[in-house]
Design an enzyme around this catalytic site. Structure first.
Site, PDB file in Angstrom:
ATOM      1  N   CYS A 120       5.307   0.550  -2.888  1.00 17.77           N
ATOM      2  CA  CYS A 120       4.678   1.199  -1.738  1.00 17.77           C
ATOM      3  C   CYS A 120       4.647   2.684  -2.048  1.00 17.77           C
ATOM      4  O   CYS A 120       5.410   3.159  -2.895  1.00 17.77           O
ATOM      5  CB  CYS A 120       5.479   0.938  -0.463  1.00 17.77           C
ATOM      6  SG  CYS A 120       4.610   1.478   1.035  1.00 17.77           S
ATOM      7  N   CYS A 122       5.071   5.186   0.375  1.00 21.73           N
ATOM      8  CA  CYS A 122       5.637   6.062   1.410  1.00 21.73           C
ATOM      9  C   CYS A 122       6.905   6.805   0.970  1.00 21.73           C
ATOM     10  O   CYS A 122       7.197   7.875   1.485  1.00 21.73           O
ATOM     11  CB  CYS A 122       5.877   5.311   2.715  1.00 21.73           C
ATOM     12  SG  CYS A 122       7.075   3.985   2.588  1.00 21.73           S
ATOM     13  N   LYS A 200       3.940  -8.036   7.796  1.00 19.09           N
ATOM     14  CA  LYS A 200       4.846  -6.914   8.055  1.00 19.09           C
ATOM     15  C   LYS A 200       4.361  -6.188   9.308  1.00 19.09           C
ATOM     16  O   LYS A 200       3.239  -5.680   9.348  1.00 19.09           O
ATOM     17  CB  LYS A 200       4.854  -5.974   6.850  1.00 19.09           C
ATOM     18  CG  LYS A 200       5.711  -4.742   7.070  1.00 19.09           C
ATOM     19  CD  LYS A 200       5.853  -3.927   5.812  1.00 19.09           C
ATOM     20  CE  LYS A 200       6.623  -2.640   6.083  1.00 19.09           C
ATOM     21  NZ  LYS A 200       6.752  -1.815   4.893  1.00 19.09           N
ATOM     22  N   GLU A 238      -2.856 -13.269   7.348  1.00 19.04           N
ATOM     23  CA  GLU A 238      -2.362 -12.371   6.293  1.00 19.04           C
ATOM     24  C   GLU A 238      -1.691 -13.163   5.171  1.00 19.04           C
ATOM     25  O   GLU A 238      -1.889 -12.879   3.990  1.00 19.04           O
ATOM     26  CB  GLU A 238      -1.342 -11.379   6.873  1.00 19.04           C
ATOM     27  CG  GLU A 238      -1.945 -10.268   7.738  1.00 19.04           C
ATOM     28  CD  GLU A 238      -2.571  -9.154   6.906  1.00 19.04           C
ATOM     29  OE1 GLU A 238      -2.641  -9.286   5.665  1.00 19.04           O
ATOM     30  OE2 GLU A 238      -3.008  -8.155   7.499  1.00 19.04           O
ATOM     31  N   LYS A 253       8.493  -9.818   8.106  1.00 17.19           N
ATOM     32  CA  LYS A 253       9.363  -8.651   8.311  1.00 17.19           C
ATOM     33  C   LYS A 253       8.977  -7.902   9.571  1.00 17.19           C
ATOM     34  O   LYS A 253       7.786  -7.644   9.750  1.00 17.19           O
ATOM     35  CB  LYS A 253       9.206  -7.735   7.092  1.00 17.19           C
ATOM     36  CG  LYS A 253       9.941  -6.433   7.192  1.00 17.19           C
ATOM     37  CD  LYS A 253       9.678  -5.606   5.983  1.00 17.19           C
ATOM     38  CE  LYS A 253      10.317  -4.236   6.205  1.00 17.19           C
ATOM     39  NZ  LYS A 253       9.915  -3.295   5.229  1.00 17.19           N
TER      40      LYS A 253
HETATM   41  C1  PBG Z   1       8.116   0.695   2.762  1.00 18.55           C
HETATM   42  C2  PBG Z   1       9.159  -0.153   3.410  1.00 18.55           C
HETATM   43  C3  PBG Z   1       9.770  -0.025   4.665  1.00 18.55           C
HETATM   44  C4  PBG Z   1      10.771  -0.994   4.729  1.00 18.55           C
HETATM   45  C5  PBG Z   1      10.698  -1.709   3.550  1.00 18.55           C
HETATM   46  N1  PBG Z   1       9.685  -1.194   2.761  1.00 18.55           N
HETATM   47  C6  PBG Z   1       9.613   0.980   5.728  1.00 18.55           C
HETATM   48  C7  PBG Z   1       8.374   1.120   6.494  1.00 18.55           C
HETATM   49  O1  PBG Z   1       7.433   0.354   6.376  1.00 18.55           O
HETATM   50  O2  PBG Z   1       8.352   2.106   7.223  1.00 18.55           O
HETATM   51  C8  PBG Z   1      11.722  -1.203   5.877  1.00 18.55           C
HETATM   52  C9  PBG Z   1      13.024  -1.845   5.520  1.00 18.55           C
HETATM   53  C10 PBG Z   1      14.066  -1.757   6.563  1.00 18.55           C
HETATM   54  O3  PBG Z   1      13.879  -1.248   7.686  1.00 18.55           O
HETATM   55  O4  PBG Z   1      15.179  -2.204   6.256  1.00 18.55           O
HETATM   56  N2  PBG Z   1       6.867   0.648   3.309  1.00 18.55           N
END
Ligand code: PBG
Length: 329
Positions: A120, A122, A200, A238, A253
């Site tokens: 990812c 971010c 997600k 999805e 998730k």
């Molecule tokens: C990256 C990502 C996130 C999580 C896993 N991969 C954060 C988000 O989407 O903001 C969250 C994992 C957690 O809260 O334990 N995009």
């Protein structure tokens, strides 16, 4: 006086009986431990909102992974904390970045450990969004889907070149599984597995993680790409799309507020289904236990069991090591 003829309690009379007829049981071989990797040596930096979780340098990750593996936990999931962030997240595909270095060290030290990498943008972008930003027609900004696919493919390739066993894209761009699959196949990584974060949701339960990974968006939120919490049918769409594009396993998730989604996904597909017991779910248990409100170990095991019972084959959880210990692994 009439006596009941149906007596389910007969099966609950002793621990031996309860154990024998128990329908669902936890096993550490279904746990995946998420880890936050940072640069430096012997770094173990606590994360304030996640008691018991740390940002670790590569040497300490190897030690933690070794402890997990000794408890029969088969896999870890790596998140990178880079030294440098920019608009495109270029540290995400740096072969000398924390994730790539950590993958090499883990495969070297523990060849049987399954190394999964989160893909990812971010953690690597200075704006904190999961891809490249573009202006919208009405003057706002949004994450540009198609140019982000190229960035994700570069990141996935970097992890594969370092030796990752499984690539786990968590960005929620359309078409990213196909883009990553194509990039891997074209570079002779046709055997690398993809575990997609298929369903997600845009969730409040990621709050502590964004502290841990320093990845909160500077402005706006992720509702333009992550799923709306009201939607369950859309999760099936999805999931189907990701499997068509080449995902070998799919994830739901968060887990706890989406147990119904886990069950529906499990019923709809044949591939392994994973569920992510996310940071907020972990920290709620830690906070309630610290306040003396619940029995921490029992609550933890009950939560993990509920995720399994809902239909998850695999559970990503920060509790992995303590749960494996509690199970007597
Ligand atoms: C990256 C990502 C996130 C999580 C896993 N991969 C954060 C988000 O989407 O903001 C969250 C994992 C957690 O809260 O334990 N995009």
């Amino acid at each position: 006086m009439t006596f009941p003829t149906q007596r389910p309690r007969r099966l609950r009379r002793s621990e031996a009986l309860r154990r024998m007829v128990r329908e669902t049981a936890l096993d550490p071989r279904h746990f995946i431990l998420p880890l936050f990797v940072t640069s430096g040596q012997n770094v173990r930096k606590p994360i304030a909102s996640m008691p018991g979780v740390f940002q670790l340098s590569v040497d300490n990750i190897v030690a933690e992974a070794r402890a997990a593996h000794a408890l029969s936990i088969p896999a870890v999931l790596l998140f990178g904390i880079p030294d440098h962030k920019d608009a495109l997240g270029s540290s995400g595909w740096d072969a000398q970045g924390p994730v790539a270095r950590c993958v090499r060290a883990l495969k070297d030290a523990l060849p049987d450990l399954i190394v999964i990498t989160d893909v990812c943008m971010c953690e690597y972008t200075d704006h904190g969004h999961c891809g490249a930003l573009v202006k919208t027609r009405d003057g706002g900004v949004t994450v540009d889907n198609d140019s982000t696919l190229e960035l994700l493919a570069r990141e996935a390739l970097c992890h594969a070149e370092a030796g990752a066993d499984i690539i786990a894209p968590s960005d929620m761009m359309d078409g990213r599984v196909a883009a990553i699959r194509r990039a891997l196949d074209q570079s002779s990584f046709g055997d690398i597995t993809i575990l997609s974060y298929a369903a997600k949701y845009a969730s409040a339960f990621y709050g502590p993680f964004r502290d841990a990974a320093q990845s909160a968006p500077k402005a706006g939120d992720r509702r333009g790409y992550q799923m709306d919490p009201g939607n369950a049918r859309e999760a099936l769409r999805e999931v189907r799309l990701d499997i068509e594009e080449g995902a070998d396993m799919v994830m739901v998730k968060p887990a706890l507020a989406y147990l119904d989604v886990i069950t529906r996904v499990r019923d709809a597909v044949d591939v392994p289904v994973a569920a992510y017991n996310v940071s907020g779910e972990y920290s709620m248990i830690k906070a309630a236990a610290a306040a003396g409100m619940i029995d921490e170990t029992r609550a933890m095991l009950e939560v993990l069991l509920s995720i399994k019972r809902a239909g998850a084959d695999l559970i990503l959880t920060y509790h992995a090591i303590e749960a494996a210990k509690a199970l007597g692994a």
